[in-house]
Design a protein around this motif. Sequence first.
Motif, PDB file in Angstrom:
ATOM      1  N   ALA A 266      37.242  20.931  53.133  1.00  0.00           N
ATOM      2  CA  ALA A 266      37.201  21.620  54.429  1.00  0.00           C
ATOM      3  C   ALA A 266      38.272  22.701  54.454  1.00  0.00           C
ATOM      4  O   ALA A 266      39.314  22.586  53.807  1.00  0.00           O
ATOM      5  N   GLU A 268      39.696  26.444  56.968  1.00  0.00           N
ATOM      6  CA  GLU A 268      39.947  26.985  58.296  1.00  0.00           C
ATOM      7  C   GLU A 268      38.660  27.068  59.116  1.00  0.00           C
ATOM      8  O   GLU A 268      37.668  27.660  58.691  1.00  0.00           O
ATOM      9  N   GLY A 269      38.671  26.406  60.287  1.00  0.00           N
ATOM     10  CA  GLY A 269      37.534  26.454  61.197  1.00  0.00           C
ATOM     11  C   GLY A 269      36.438  25.453  60.904  1.00  0.00           C
ATOM     12  O   GLY A 269      35.477  25.351  61.679  1.00  0.00           O
ATOM     13  N   ASP A 270      36.540  24.712  59.811  1.00  0.00           N
ATOM     14  CA  ASP A 270      35.510  23.728  59.463  1.00  0.00           C
ATOM     15  C   ASP A 270      35.708  22.434  60.250  1.00  0.00           C
ATOM     16  O   ASP A 270      36.778  22.176  60.814  1.00  0.00           O
ATOM     17  N   THR A 271      34.671  21.626  60.243  1.00  0.00           N
ATOM     18  CA  THR A 271      34.707  20.326  60.913  1.00  0.00           C
ATOM     19  C   THR A 271      34.322  19.227  59.937  1.00  0.00           C
ATOM     20  O   THR A 271      33.422  19.411  59.111  1.00  0.00           O
ATOM     21  N   VAL A 272      35.000  18.109  60.023  1.00  0.00           N
ATOM     22  CA  VAL A 272      34.686  16.904  59.254  1.00  0.00           C
ATOM     23  C   VAL A 272      34.289  15.810  60.232  1.00  0.00           C
ATOM     24  O   VAL A 272      34.916  15.640  61.283  1.00  0.00           O
ATOM     25  N   ALA A 291      41.381  22.665  59.762  1.00  0.00           N
ATOM     26  CA  ALA A 291      40.077  22.083  60.076  1.00  0.00           C
ATOM     27  C   ALA A 291      40.228  21.001  61.147  1.00  0.00           C
ATOM     28  O   ALA A 291      41.339  20.561  61.461  1.00  0.00           O
ATOM     29  N   ASP A 310      25.616  22.481  61.673  1.00  0.00           N
ATOM     30  CA  ASP A 310      26.102  23.539  60.789  1.00  0.00           C
ATOM     31  C   ASP A 310      27.611  23.563  60.608  1.00  0.00           C
ATOM     32  O   ASP A 310      28.103  24.006  59.568  1.00  0.00           O
ATOM     33  N   ASP A 311      28.379  23.120  61.600  1.00  0.00           N
ATOM     34  CA  ASP A 311      29.827  23.257  61.509  1.00  0.00           C
ATOM     35  C   ASP A 311      30.474  22.199  60.625  1.00  0.00           C
ATOM     36  O   ASP A 311      31.636  22.326  60.238  1.00  0.00           O
ATOM     37  N   VAL A 312      29.739  21.136  60.269  1.00  0.00           N
ATOM     38  CA  VAL A 312      30.314  20.029  59.491  1.00  0.00           C
ATOM     39  C   VAL A 312      30.109  20.272  57.993  1.00  0.00           C
ATOM     40  O   VAL A 312      28.989  20.470  57.534  1.00  0.00           O
ATOM     41  N   VAL A 313      31.207  20.254  57.246  1.00  0.00           N
ATOM     42  CA  VAL A 313      31.146  20.490  55.800  1.00  0.00           C
ATOM     43  C   VAL A 313      31.274  19.200  54.995  1.00  0.00           C
ATOM     44  O   VAL A 313      30.977  19.172  53.793  1.00  0.00           O
TER      45      VAL A 313
END
Length: 443
Positions: A266, A268-272, A291, A310-313
């Motif tokens: 993850a 910058e700006g990503d979500t787990v 994140a 979409d925001d979850v990596v």
Amino acid sequence: MERREYFGTSGIRERVGEGLTADLALNVGRALADDADRVVVGRDPRESGTFLLDALAAGLAECGCEVVDLGPAATPTVARSVAWRDADAGVSVTASHNPSEYNGLKLWQPSGQAFDTPMQEEIVERLVTEEFDYAAWDETGGRREWPGARERHVAAVVDAVDVDPADAPSVVVDLGNGAGTASVDALVELGCDVETLNAQPDGRFPGRPSEPTAANCESLCDLVASSDADLGLAHDGDADRMMAVTGDGAFVAGDALLAVFAQAFAGEGDTVAAPVDTSLLVDDALADVGADLVHTRVGDVYVAERAAEDDVVFGGEPSGAWIFPGETLCPDGPLAAAKLVELVANGPALGERLAALDRYPIRRDSREVADKSAVMDRVRDAVHDAYDDVDTLDGVRVDLGDAWFLLRPSGTEPIVRVTAEARSEERADEVFAEAEQLLDEAV
């Protein structure tokens, strides 16, 4: 058929001959065929899986559905094969990490995601009414094998990582007598020097209990510590879970491994996505890379539902289920093993990554109860009366500012799980005792 809670946090899972019978598997096949023309099926090494898979396949074929039978196969192999075979659904006959007297049925969508709550409810409604759409005698479905499923899975895992064979670590893989041989094949192809432990598939799990916990993986820890291995990996019976051991033989706690994966994948700006029982160290690890962590209900089904956005990596559970949505929405033990090998190959080592993380004392226990629903109702009432910051997304989670605790009923067993965490040992013990007292009074 009577209405009951068929689906837990990970599909249908019961003791064989009690909650789970060939009759139920037959009817699940019939119910599933109402929305499917082709279904992929497979099973873990449990002896009961043979007749349960036969019953499931019979129900599917009886209602006109074509069955693609993988035979003995890892659960992620089954889940991924739904799309590979252009099927409408998949079913793994498995009880995953549970003891050998259990078995189960886990249903998969073409995306690799497990059946969500609305889809499960449709199946349950058909099981209750027993209104199935039987095919005419000359329109029933066929059943054929697909021997190439494991090879396709191995190829997908290898393609998903970047490992220079010259840097590939030496690895010990504890398969726990389960179905995870795809993991070994993939690591060998990546250039790893691989030694196996408990590699013979056996649904009695004679080598160790199926769940890859610290207590159950002592032999793996000892072997890694006494060898030149850089890493130890462990799977459960159907290889949807993966846990790890550092090069010096230390078992890695699930929260710490979740933090390692989250921080590595993850940015910058990503979500787990992770469940409500996840340690604060994951929040802190993600904050270091910009994140965020979003909580879900406990269970890979719910983590996958959030990971589909979409925001979850990355999504994961401390129990060892890791989801990489760019590859698949199913927990894939062989893929997670290869991803961890990739991190170690490209440095730093797993032990060094762990040393860079904050550590907070976390306490976990389980209590067997006669009626978990009634117990949790009493817990919920007591907590709402006594605390201000209460979250009932899954069980009852209380945020105390400098600590938190969670009381949550298992989705598959008659137990209530107790979890507490704080930033000091003394405070963690205090909060854990507080949570246990609440449970004692409710019981």
